[in-house]
Design a protein around this motif. Structure first.
Motif, PDB file in Angstrom:
ATOM      1  N   ALA A  92     100.192  19.647  61.947  1.00 42.72           N
ATOM      2  CA  ALA A  92      99.988  21.103  61.882  1.00 42.72           C
ATOM      3  C   ALA A  92      98.690  21.516  62.574  1.00 42.72           C
ATOM      4  CB  ALA A  92      99.967  21.545  60.428  1.00 42.72           C
ATOM      5  N   PRO A  93      98.593  22.806  62.929  1.00 46.62           N
ATOM      6  CA  PRO A  93      97.372  23.294  63.583  1.00 46.62           C
ATOM      7  C   PRO A  93      96.114  22.935  62.796  1.00 46.62           C
ATOM      8  CG  PRO A  93      99.034  25.010  63.550  1.00 46.62           C
ATOM      9  CD  PRO A  93      99.556  23.875  62.710  1.00 46.62           C
ATOM     10  N   SER A  94      95.099  22.520  63.511  1.00 44.10           N
ATOM     11  CA  SER A  94      93.838  22.164  62.843  1.00 44.10           C
ATOM     12  C   SER A  94      93.194  23.427  62.276  1.00 44.10           C
ATOM     13  CB  SER A  94      92.896  21.472  63.819  1.00 44.10           C
ATOM     14  OG  SER A  94      92.607  22.324  64.895  1.00 44.10           O
ATOM     15  N   TRP A  95      92.405  23.215  61.236  1.00 50.85           N
ATOM     16  CA  TRP A  95      91.773  24.345  60.578  1.00 50.85           C
ATOM     17  C   TRP A  95      90.332  24.032  60.248  1.00 50.85           C
ATOM     18  CZ3 TRP A  95      91.206  23.513  55.078  1.00 50.85           C
ATOM     19  CH2 TRP A  95      91.873  22.386  54.602  1.00 50.85           C
ATOM     20  N   THR A  96      89.544  25.072  60.156  1.00 48.20           N
ATOM     21  CA  THR A  96      88.119  24.935  59.862  1.00 48.20           C
ATOM     22  C   THR A  96      87.857  25.374  58.422  1.00 48.20           C
ATOM     23  OG1 THR A  96      87.602  27.187  60.555  1.00 48.20           O
ATOM     24  CG2 THR A  96      87.563  25.484  62.261  1.00 48.20           C
ATOM     25  N   GLU A  97      86.630  25.275  58.021  1.00 47.26           N
ATOM     26  CA  GLU A  97      86.251  25.660  56.665  1.00 47.26           C
ATOM     27  C   GLU A  97      86.559  27.121  56.364  1.00 47.26           C
ATOM     28  OE1 GLU A  97      82.163  25.279  54.526  1.00 47.26           O
ATOM     29  OE2 GLU A  97      82.645  23.350  55.460  1.00 47.26           O
ATOM     30  N   SER A  98      86.518  27.974  57.376  1.00 52.18           N
ATOM     31  CA  SER A  98      86.777  29.405  57.164  1.00 52.18           C
ATOM     32  C   SER A  98      88.160  29.814  57.675  1.00 52.18           C
ATOM     33  CB  SER A  98      85.690  30.239  57.831  1.00 52.18           C
ATOM     34  OG  SER A  98      85.687  29.986  59.222  1.00 52.18           O
ATOM     35  N   TRP A  99      89.127  28.892  57.627  1.00 53.32           N
ATOM     36  CA  TRP A  99      90.473  29.151  58.140  1.00 53.32           C
ATOM     37  C   TRP A  99      91.101  30.386  57.526  1.00 53.32           C
ATOM     38  CZ3 TRP A  99      94.525  29.255  54.702  1.00 53.32           C
ATOM     39  CH2 TRP A  99      94.294  28.676  53.461  1.00 53.32           C
ATOM     40  N   PHE A 100      90.822  30.652  56.258  1.00 54.51           N
ATOM     41  CA  PHE A 100      91.456  31.762  55.549  1.00 54.51           C
ATOM     42  C   PHE A 100      91.009  33.126  56.056  1.00 54.51           C
ATOM     43  CE2 PHE A 100      88.090  29.727  53.172  1.00 54.51           C
ATOM     44  CZ  PHE A 100      87.153  30.741  53.069  1.00 54.51           C
ATOM     45  N   ASP A 101      89.901  33.185  56.791  1.00 52.58           N
ATOM     46  CA  ASP A 101      89.420  34.434  57.383  1.00 52.58           C
ATOM     47  C   ASP A 101      89.646  34.486  58.891  1.00 52.58           C
ATOM     48  OD1 ASP A 101      88.503  35.771  55.099  1.00 52.58           O
ATOM     49  OD2 ASP A 101      86.582  34.720  55.151  1.00 52.58           O
TER      50      ASP A 101
END
Length: 132
Positions: free
Chosen positions: A104-113
């Motif tokens: 799946a697409p990589s995400w960062t710590e602030s992915w939800f924003d």
């Protein structure tokens, strides 16, 4: 039942007592619920939910998968629309494969924003965005 804690009231009937099963569930009861493939293979469990504060819609279930006894497990946000509760299995069922979870697409710590992540993840899983 007036004195029962909120989560206990929400889960008061699963249908086995002759009453209709509740269509409502506490988020506390969703956390830790197992997730399966359509063939019954265990994929992981729901760690927690992410709710859009403005619309009130559940945007993601953050799934925990892999590892052994909680060690080495990965977490990944999955669009809520990709899950359906199966009373026979006592958990959620999805058509997402283990390979899709790990790719799946990589995400960062602030992915939800991050609106770009939100778009990419919903596109990746092939579901219509909850925000439209």
């Amino acid at each position: 039942m007036q004195d029962a804690p909120f989560a206990d009231r929400a889960a008061a009937s699963d249908g086995s007592d002759g009453r209709s099963p509740s269509s409502m569930v506490s988020s506390a009861d969703v956390n830790g619920t197992e997730v399966y493939s359509p063939t019954g293979d265990h994929l992981g469990e729901i760690d927690h939910l992410m709710i859009d504060k403005q619309s009130g819609q559940i945007a993601y279930a953050v799934m925990r998968f892999g590892g052994f006894l909680g060690l080495g497990a990965a977490e990944h946000p999955v669009p809520w629309k990709k899950l359906r509760y199966d009373t026979g299995m006592g958990g959620f069922v999805t058509d997402i494969t283990h390979e899709q979870l790990t790719g799946a697409p990589s995400w960062t710590e602030s992915w939800f924003d991050d609106p770009d992540y939100r778009r990419r993840s919903y596109d990746y899983y092939g579901v219509s965005p909850y925000w439209l």
